[in-house]
Motif scaffolding. Structure first.
Motif, PDB file in Angstrom:
ATOM      1  N   LYS A 230      25.315  28.030  60.441  1.00 45.85           N
ATOM      2  CA  LYS A 230      24.258  28.323  61.403  1.00 45.85           C
ATOM      3  C   LYS A 230      23.653  27.140  62.158  1.00 45.85           C
ATOM      4  CE  LYS A 230      22.670  32.931  59.671  1.00 45.85           C
ATOM      5  NZ  LYS A 230      21.359  33.663  59.370  1.00 45.85           N
ATOM      6  N   ALA A 231      23.595  26.163  61.209  1.00 46.66           N
ATOM      7  CA  ALA A 231      22.946  25.008  62.055  1.00 46.66           C
ATOM      8  C   ALA A 231      24.029  24.209  62.475  1.00 46.66           C
ATOM      9  CB  ALA A 231      22.379  24.053  60.686  1.00 46.66           C
ATOM     10  N   THR A 232      25.340  24.083  62.078  1.00 54.84           N
ATOM     11  CA  THR A 232      26.341  23.654  62.773  1.00 54.84           C
ATOM     12  C   THR A 232      26.636  24.304  64.164  1.00 54.84           C
ATOM     13  OG1 THR A 232      27.446  22.711  60.839  1.00 54.84           O
ATOM     14  CG2 THR A 232      28.937  22.883  62.748  1.00 54.84           C
ATOM     15  N   GLY A 233      26.536  25.573  64.080  1.00 52.51           N
ATOM     16  CA  GLY A 233      27.021  26.489  65.606  1.00 52.51           C
ATOM     17  C   GLY A 233      25.795  26.079  66.453  1.00 52.51           C
TER      18      GLY A 233
ATOM     19  N   TYR B 118      23.928   8.943  61.292  1.00 49.13           N
ATOM     20  CA  TYR B 118      22.418   8.938  60.907  1.00 49.13           C
ATOM     21  C   TYR B 118      22.426   9.724  59.694  1.00 49.13           C
ATOM     22  CZ  TYR B 118      22.190  12.869  64.099  1.00 49.13           C
ATOM     23  OH  TYR B 118      22.372  13.901  64.778  1.00 49.13           O
ATOM     24  N   PRO B 119      21.309   9.879  58.758  1.00 46.67           N
ATOM     25  CA  PRO B 119      20.857  10.551  57.726  1.00 46.67           C
ATOM     26  C   PRO B 119      20.515  12.028  58.333  1.00 46.67           C
ATOM     27  CG  PRO B 119      19.927   8.708  57.163  1.00 46.67           C
ATOM     28  CD  PRO B 119      20.425   8.405  58.719  1.00 46.67           C
ATOM     29  N   GLY B 120      21.275  13.200  57.691  1.00 44.84           N
ATOM     30  CA  GLY B 120      20.843  14.454  58.212  1.00 44.84           C
ATOM     31  C   GLY B 120      21.687  15.078  59.173  1.00 44.84           C
ATOM     32  N   GLN B 121      22.651  14.254  59.484  1.00 43.77           N
ATOM     33  CA  GLN B 121      23.465  14.828  60.852  1.00 43.77           C
ATOM     34  C   GLN B 121      24.427  16.054  60.494  1.00 43.77           C
ATOM     35  OE1 GLN B 121      26.457  11.591  61.843  1.00 43.77           O
ATOM     36  NE2 GLN B 121      27.226  12.882  63.586  1.00 43.77           N
ATOM     37  N   LYS B 122      24.336  16.747  61.371  1.00 41.70           N
ATOM     38  CA  LYS B 122      25.093  18.041  61.129  1.00 41.70           C
ATOM     39  C   LYS B 122      26.547  17.861  61.667  1.00 41.70           C
ATOM     40  CE  LYS B 122      21.396  19.942  60.094  1.00 41.70           C
ATOM     41  NZ  LYS B 122      21.000  20.578  58.757  1.00 41.70           N
ATOM     42  N   PRO B 123      27.642  18.565  61.053  1.00 38.60           N
ATOM     43  CA  PRO B 123      27.746  19.554  60.168  1.00 38.60           C
ATOM     44  C   PRO B 123      27.325  18.572  58.672  1.00 38.60           C
ATOM     45  CG  PRO B 123      29.557  19.611  61.070  1.00 38.60           C
ATOM     46  CD  PRO B 123      28.928  18.430  61.660  1.00 38.60           C
TER      47      PRO B 123
ATOM     48  N   PHE C   6      33.034  26.944  67.368  1.00 46.60           N
ATOM     49  CA  PHE C   6      33.486  28.443  67.624  1.00 46.60           C
ATOM     50  C   PHE C   6      34.950  27.939  67.532  1.00 46.60           C
ATOM     51  CE2 PHE C   6      36.204  30.398  70.750  1.00 46.60           C
ATOM     52  CZ  PHE C   6      35.876  31.765  70.457  1.00 46.60           C
ATOM     53  N   PHE C   7      35.763  26.830  67.859  1.00 44.25           N
ATOM     54  CA  PHE C   7      36.993  26.885  67.895  1.00 44.25           C
ATOM     55  C   PHE C   7      37.315  26.870  66.288  1.00 44.25           C
ATOM     56  CE2 PHE C   7      37.078  25.789  72.330  1.00 44.25           C
ATOM     57  CZ  PHE C   7      38.174  26.510  72.630  1.00 44.25           C
ATOM     58  N   VAL C   8      36.774  25.899  65.390  1.00 46.60           N
ATOM     59  CA  VAL C   8      36.837  25.635  63.941  1.00 46.60           C
ATOM     60  C   VAL C   8      36.764  26.948  63.394  1.00 46.60           C
ATOM     61  CG1 VAL C   8      36.270  24.662  61.986  1.00 46.60           C
ATOM     62  CG2 VAL C   8      36.403  23.217  64.176  1.00 46.60           C
ATOM     63  N   GLY C   9      35.679  27.712  63.665  1.00 48.09           N
ATOM     64  CA  GLY C   9      35.367  28.993  62.950  1.00 48.09           C
ATOM     65  C   GLY C   9      36.476  30.156  63.244  1.00 48.09           C
ATOM     66  N   PHE C  10      36.825  30.084  64.522  1.00 52.39           N
ATOM     67  CA  PHE C  10      37.795  30.974  64.978  1.00 52.39           C
ATOM     68  C   PHE C  10      39.022  30.707  64.234  1.00 52.39           C
ATOM     69  CE2 PHE C  10      40.679  33.086  68.187  1.00 52.39           C
ATOM     70  CZ  PHE C  10      40.281  34.368  67.912  1.00 52.39           C
ATOM     71  N   GLY C  11      39.471  29.440  64.456  1.00 49.84           N
ATOM     72  CA  GLY C  11      40.729  28.840  63.944  1.00 49.84           C
ATOM     73  C   GLY C  11      40.760  29.145  62.360  1.00 49.84           C
ATOM     74  N   ILE C  12      39.720  29.128  61.636  1.00 50.10           N
ATOM     75  CA  ILE C  12      39.897  29.344  60.328  1.00 50.10           C
ATOM     76  C   ILE C  12      40.011  30.929  59.831  1.00 50.10           C
ATOM     77  CG2 ILE C  12      38.713  29.279  58.134  1.00 50.10           C
ATOM     78  CD1 ILE C  12      37.638  26.549  58.949  1.00 50.10           C
ATOM     79  N   PHE C  13      39.282  31.821  60.698  1.00 56.14           N
ATOM     80  CA  PHE C  13      39.379  33.068  60.695  1.00 56.14           C
ATOM     81  C   PHE C  13      40.766  33.774  61.006  1.00 56.14           C
ATOM     82  CE2 PHE C  13      39.372  37.022  63.061  1.00 56.14           C
ATOM     83  CZ  PHE C  13      38.691  38.215  61.784  1.00 56.14           C
ATOM     84  N   THR C  14      41.479  33.153  62.107  1.00 53.69           N
ATOM     85  CA  THR C  14      42.660  33.336  62.539  1.00 53.69           C
ATOM     86  C   THR C  14      43.592  33.136  61.339  1.00 53.69           C
ATOM     87  OG1 THR C  14      42.202  33.031  64.661  1.00 53.69           O
ATOM     88  CG2 THR C  14      44.556  33.110  64.027  1.00 53.69           C
TER      89      THR C  14
END
Length: 218
Positions: free
Chosen positions: A152-155, A80-85, A163-171
């Protein structure tokens, strides 16, 4: 024709199995590299973590490519339109990872960033070799700042996956850039045993980071 239905629990189990299998494979690669370095002072070319277009390099590039495709697929498959992320978040990260996987990780493009300084006949141009670290750090910070609202909106909507994607990219970034920066700014050990251990940890963190990101996307 009867349609095959897959439940959410089955998807979760498959995702967990994939996570465990990939981490186990990465640990096996790291163990082979470290053991051979310890026994013989160097690792066979096919499993050398500092190698070019070998098993660890192509595996890492493949991970990055799959994660990039995951981001791009999510960007253009919208319920749908505006879906997150947001689409701009997914496309931006997808394009960056696509570049890293297909171009940089496979062909080690970053190792040639200093060469224009040599073409301009700048004295001691080889000293600019590590300029790619600062360039990539700047790109990472700029991406974070520009997409902070979307992140922030995705979180908020998908806390576990984010969390997993963010922590993975940080790692991944900590391994790819943080340990590279440590090499040039602190260690300066040449290519001795300590440097080989640093390379092993760097490449392992890159692989582990993308495994966690892939798990989050799944």
């Amino acid at each position: 024709m009867k349609r095959i239905k897959i439940s959410a629990n089955q998807v979760a189990r498959l995702n967990n199995l994939l996570l465990g299998s990939l981490i186990a494979f990465e640990l096996v690669l790291l163990s082979i590299y470290l053991i051979t370095v310890w026994l013989w002072g160097k690792s066979p070319a096919i499993v050398d973590f500092n190698g070019f277009q070998n098993l660890p390099s192509l595996f890492s590039a493949g991970q990055l490519f799959i994660v990039a495709c995951g981001f791009m697929g999510l960007a253009f498959y919208r319920s749908y339109p505006g879906q997150k992320p947001s689409r701009r978040l997914l496309v931006t990260v997808g394009v960056i990872l696509f570049y890293v996987s297909v171009i940089d990780e496979t062909f080690k493009v970053h190792q040639h960033f200093y060469k224009p300084f040599c073409w301009l006949h700048i004295e001691n141009c080889r000293s600019w070799y590590n300029i790619y670290i600062y360039l990539y750090i700047a790109i990472a910070i700029a991406t974070l700042v520009l997409l902070l609202k979307d992140l922030k909106a995705t979180g908020k909507f998908y806390p576990s996956a984010a969390f997993f994607v963010g922590f993975g990219i940080f790692t991944f970034l900590f391994g790819a850039l943080g340990l590279e920066l440590l090499k040039f700014q602190v260690l300066n050990t040449g290519y001795g045993m300590l440097e080989k251990l640093r390379i092993g940890l760097e490449e392992y963190l890159e692989m582990l980071g993308m495994t966690l990101a892939l798990y989050g996307i799944g």
